[in-house]
Design an enzyme around this catalytic site. Structure first.
Site, PDB file in Angstrom:
ATOM      1  N   GLY A  30     -20.779  -9.995  -0.495  1.00 28.40           N
ATOM      2  CA  GLY A  30     -20.876 -11.036  -1.509  1.00 28.40           C
ATOM      3  C   GLY A  30     -21.536 -12.328  -1.058  1.00 28.40           C
ATOM      4  O   GLY A  30     -21.851 -13.161  -1.901  1.00 28.40           O
ATOM      5  N   GLU A  40     -17.920  -7.082   5.150  1.00 30.23           N
ATOM      6  CA  GLU A  40     -18.740  -5.892   4.818  1.00 30.23           C
ATOM      7  C   GLU A  40     -20.056  -6.377   4.223  1.00 30.23           C
ATOM      8  O   GLU A  40     -20.407  -6.012   3.101  1.00 30.23           O
ATOM      9  CB  GLU A  40     -18.030  -5.014   3.777  1.00 30.23           C
ATOM     10  CG  GLU A  40     -16.735  -4.388   4.226  1.00 30.23           C
ATOM     11  CD  GLU A  40     -16.032  -3.631   3.084  1.00 30.23           C
ATOM     12  OE1 GLU A  40     -16.442  -3.746   1.905  1.00 30.23           O
ATOM     13  OE2 GLU A  40     -15.063  -2.925   3.385  1.00 30.23           O
ATOM     14  N   GLY A  95     -23.826  -6.741   3.332  1.00 34.39           N
ATOM     15  CA  GLY A  95     -25.015  -5.893   3.253  1.00 34.39           C
ATOM     16  C   GLY A  95     -26.223  -6.794   3.041  1.00 34.39           C
ATOM     17  O   GLY A  95     -27.114  -6.909   3.886  1.00 34.39           O
ATOM     18  N   ARG A  96     -26.206  -7.485   1.900  1.00 40.09           N
ATOM     19  CA  ARG A  96     -27.341  -8.326   1.517  1.00 40.09           C
ATOM     20  C   ARG A  96     -27.629  -9.404   2.566  1.00 40.09           C
ATOM     21  O   ARG A  96     -28.764  -9.563   2.999  1.00 40.09           O
ATOM     22  CB  ARG A  96     -27.004  -8.990   0.171  1.00 40.09           C
ATOM     23  CG  ARG A  96     -28.133  -9.758  -0.478  1.00 40.09           C
ATOM     24  CD  ARG A  96     -27.611 -10.514  -1.694  1.00 40.09           C
ATOM     25  NE  ARG A  96     -26.788  -9.686  -2.542  1.00 40.09           N
ATOM     26  CZ  ARG A  96     -27.244  -8.927  -3.526  1.00 40.09           C
ATOM     27  NH1 ARG A  96     -28.526  -8.905  -3.790  1.00 40.09           N
ATOM     28  NH2 ARG A  96     -26.415  -8.211  -4.261  1.00 40.09           N
ATOM     29  N   ARG A 102     -34.717  -3.944  -8.307  1.00 42.54           N
ATOM     30  CA  ARG A 102     -33.935  -5.134  -8.653  1.00 42.54           C
ATOM     31  C   ARG A 102     -34.628  -6.005  -9.722  1.00 42.54           C
ATOM     32  O   ARG A 102     -33.970  -6.444 -10.661  1.00 42.54           O
ATOM     33  CB  ARG A 102     -33.609  -5.963  -7.402  1.00 42.54           C
ATOM     34  CG  ARG A 102     -32.742  -5.190  -6.394  1.00 42.54           C
ATOM     35  CD  ARG A 102     -32.283  -6.045  -5.230  1.00 42.54           C
ATOM     36  NE  ARG A 102     -31.304  -7.009  -5.644  1.00 42.54           N
ATOM     37  CZ  ARG A 102     -31.528  -8.284  -5.859  1.00 42.54           C
ATOM     38  NH1 ARG A 102     -32.730  -8.798  -5.651  1.00 42.54           N
ATOM     39  NH2 ARG A 102     -30.577  -9.080  -6.262  1.00 42.54           N
ATOM     40  N   TYR A 148     -32.226  -6.132 -12.878  1.00 46.48           N
ATOM     41  CA  TYR A 148     -31.437  -7.379 -12.877  1.00 46.48           C
ATOM     42  C   TYR A 148     -32.290  -8.594 -13.214  1.00 46.48           C
ATOM     43  O   TYR A 148     -31.803  -9.721 -13.141  1.00 46.48           O
ATOM     44  CB  TYR A 148     -30.828  -7.639 -11.488  1.00 46.48           C
ATOM     45  CG  TYR A 148     -29.971  -6.558 -10.913  1.00 46.48           C
ATOM     46  CD1 TYR A 148     -28.959  -5.960 -11.670  1.00 46.48           C
ATOM     47  CD2 TYR A 148     -30.131  -6.139  -9.599  1.00 46.48           C
ATOM     48  CE1 TYR A 148     -28.148  -4.978 -11.124  1.00 46.48           C
ATOM     49  CE2 TYR A 148     -29.320  -5.161  -9.041  1.00 46.48           C
ATOM     50  CZ  TYR A 148     -28.339  -4.580  -9.806  1.00 46.48           C
ATOM     51  OH  TYR A 148     -27.547  -3.618  -9.254  1.00 46.48           O
ATOM     52  N   CYS A 173     -44.165   4.160 -16.450  1.00 46.60           N
ATOM     53  CA  CYS A 173     -44.350   4.056 -17.890  1.00 46.60           C
ATOM     54  C   CYS A 173     -43.145   3.321 -18.483  1.00 46.60           C
ATOM     55  O   CYS A 173     -42.403   3.864 -19.312  1.00 46.60           O
ATOM     56  CB  CYS A 173     -44.497   5.439 -18.506  1.00 46.60           C
ATOM     57  SG  CYS A 173     -45.808   6.387 -17.725  1.00 46.60           S
ATOM     58  N   GLU A 174     -42.908   2.151 -17.990  1.00 52.28           N
ATOM     59  CA  GLU A 174     -41.771   1.312 -18.374  1.00 52.28           C
ATOM     60  C   GLU A 174     -42.258  -0.116 -18.310  1.00 52.28           C
ATOM     61  O   GLU A 174     -42.742  -0.550 -17.262  1.00 52.28           O
ATOM     62  CB  GLU A 174     -40.637   1.430 -17.334  1.00 52.28           C
ATOM     63  CG  GLU A 174     -39.830   2.681 -17.348  1.00 52.28           C
ATOM     64  CD  GLU A 174     -38.771   2.652 -18.433  1.00 52.28           C
ATOM     65  OE1 GLU A 174     -38.491   1.551 -18.957  1.00 52.28           O
ATOM     66  OE2 GLU A 174     -38.250   3.716 -18.757  1.00 52.28           O
TER      67      GLU A 174
HETATM   68  C1  LIG Z   1     -17.285  -2.267  -1.158  1.00 48.86           C
HETATM   69  C2  LIG Z   1     -18.513  -3.045  -0.875  1.00 48.86           C
HETATM   70  N1  LIG Z   1     -18.606  -3.707   0.281  1.00 48.86           N
HETATM   71  C3  LIG Z   1     -19.710  -4.415   0.600  1.00 48.86           C
HETATM   72  C4  LIG Z   1     -20.794  -4.476  -0.250  1.00 48.86           C
HETATM   73  C5  LIG Z   1     -22.004  -5.272   0.168  1.00 48.86           C
HETATM   74  O1  LIG Z   1     -22.191  -6.348  -0.642  1.00 48.86           O
HETATM   75  P1  LIG Z   1     -23.361  -7.395  -0.343  1.00 48.86           P
HETATM   76  O2  LIG Z   1     -24.571  -6.611  -0.099  1.00 48.86           O
HETATM   77  O3  LIG Z   1     -23.409  -8.237  -1.551  1.00 48.86           O
HETATM   78  O4  LIG Z   1     -22.946  -8.167   0.859  1.00 48.86           O
HETATM   79  C6  LIG Z   1     -20.751  -3.830  -1.482  1.00 48.86           C
HETATM   80  C7  LIG Z   1     -21.902  -3.895  -2.403  1.00 48.86           C
HETATM   81  O5  LIG Z   1     -22.007  -3.334  -3.428  1.00 48.86           O
HETATM   82  C8  LIG Z   1     -19.580  -3.079  -1.806  1.00 48.86           C
HETATM   83  O6  LIG Z   1     -19.502  -2.391  -2.957  1.00 48.86           O
END
Ligand SMILES: Cc1ncc(COP(=O)(O)O)c(C=O)c1O
Length: 437
Positions: free
Chosen positions: A240, A282, A284-285, A320, A324, A351-352
């Protein structure tokens, strides 16, 4: 409509035009390019921000960039893996990440994924109270020593600048009452260590999301520990934390975020005698988005009611913007310091009509043959790709710290696209393509 940004901070590609042309001469566009040095730098920045917590661990959200080469680099930096599915667990294991360094944060989970996670020794995070029975069934009446539960407090989630998430509209997690009931059942079944997990807002652009979330979860942890007499081993703040996709946005400051979580920790957990709780994330982004780009070449120009630049990538490579309406900054390679004088739509071949990487975007003068660097695509980019219109997934390349380039995933071929059809003599041409691979 996008507006021209005046006096804004520039976003710069992590390669030069000459470097990128040299790479493109060996690897046809489009391709993803990841920057190993930046991946390692970001992991170090995150680890430093939470160094005050001896048990801290980042569980990289594999869904963001599911490539074992990337996951292995992160593992070398001390990161574990947050997996959502069986194949993501397989990927973590292949990258050498096993045991407690793996978290299964899934929802609507099939029994076989619980079994696969248990075999790996992973921590299992339960999304709903019914999952206690599912876990028992999957593991033949047994429970692991450690279990995490995902909580959803409902309502809306506020940061200093207003509402940033609405957990009550989210399908994920369980109420606090359900969390306590699940913990009590799991305790009676023999679980010894518990974790609490929550993900309440995505791509946050503020420094107080984690600190506020942490304080809420710490207070819950104290209540659960007192009421149930259980040991809370860790709090998982999940993902997040956002990135500055636009050049005029201010990136989150991990140092400030880590200090904010520490303050809540010292005010809530330490006085409750729970100063040994570990903090997990956790991300990711934040970990990968700025360390990766989609590289594409302009192959067509068209002027109708707008000026269009047609590129050789499309929404199937990076969806994205299409789904979004997300902003991804675009640099025209070689014109990074040129003024943005042309208003264009940068479009792909699907084709979108939604297949547009940018609409009404001000770019420097640019035309057929130019290389475009689509920034901040390193997370939730390639991984969300699909095959609509028979378009094929691109290659993924890794710019190594020594400047060399390694192909870490080849581009798909038609043979890959046809690989799952049932064979039939009528479709022999497709089968031929399959065999050629
Ligand atoms: C359970 C869980 N953890 C971590 C993430 C990673 O989130 P972010 O990429 O926003 O940090 C997600 C993203 O969908 C998730 O579903």
């Amino acid at each position: 409509m996008e507006h021209q940004i005046h006096g804004a901070q520039q976003k710069r590609p992590f390669v030069t035009k000459d470097q990128l042309e040299a790479i493109a001469s060996e690897h046809p566009t489009p391709f993803y390019l990841y920057d190993e040095a930046e991946i390692r730098r970001r992991a170090a920045e995150l680890n430093a921000a939470f160094a005050w917590n001896p048990g801290f661990r980042e569980y990289f959200a594999v869904k963001a960039t599911p490539n074992p080469w990337i996951v292995s680099i992160l593992a070398e930096c001390g990161c574990g893996c947050d997996c959502a599915t069986g194949p993501e667990l397989m990927l973590a294991e292949a990258a050498g990440v096993t045991g407690r360094a793996v978290m299964l944060s899934s929802n609507d989970t099939p029994d076989e994924d619980f079994r696969a996670a248990d075999e790996l020794g992973a921590i299992i995070n339960l999304d709903g109270p019914d999952m206690v029975d599912c876990l028992l069934r999957a593991l033949g009446g047994r429970v692991p020593e450690t279990v995490c539960c995902r909580v959803n407090p409902g309502g809306s989630f506020e940061a200093s600048n207003g509402i940033i998430g609405s957990p009550e509209d989210s399908k994920f997690g369980m109420t606090e009452a359900q969390l306590l009931e699940s913990f009590a059942r799991l305790r009676d079944l023999g679980v010894r260590e518990f974790g609490i997990h929550a993900f309440l807002a995505s791509n946050t652009q503020v420094n107080d999301y984690y600190p506020r979330l942490a304080r809420m979860l710490f207070e819950m942890a104290v209540r659960a520990s007192r009421e149930l007499g259980i040991r809370i081993g860790f709090i998982d703040l999940s993902g997040g934390v956002g990135v500055a996709y636009r050049p005029d946005e201010t990136p989150c400051d991990l140092g400030v975020i880590g200090d904010g979580v520490r303050q809540a920790f010292e005010e809530v957990l330490v006085p409750a005698g729970m100063g040994d709780v570990a903090i997990y994330t956790e991300l990711g982004r934040w970990m990968l988005a700025p360390a990766g780009a989609l590289v594409t070449r302009v192959i067509h120009e068209k002027v109708t009611y707008r000026d269009y630049l047609g590129v050789d990538a499309c929404a199937a490579n990076l969806m994205r913007p299409a789904i979004y309406d997300a902003y991804h900054h675009i640099s025209v390679m070689g014109a990074e310091d040129e003024p943005p004088t042309h208003r264009v739509n940068v479009v792909g071949r699907l084709c979108e009509n939604s297949d547009q990487f940018a609409r009404d975007r001000w770019l420097p003068d640019c035309g057929v043959g130019d290389l475009l660097f689509i920034h901040d695509a390193g997370a939730h980019g390639f991984s969300m790709g699909y095959n609509y219109n028979g378009t094929l997934r691109s290659a993924e390349l890794l710019l190594r710290e020594d400047g060399s380039v390694q192909q870490i995933r080849r581009a798909e071929t038609p043979a890959d696209y046809f690989a799952t059809f049932d064979e039939d003599p009528r479709f022999s041409a497709l089968a031929g393509a399959r065999r050629k691979r």
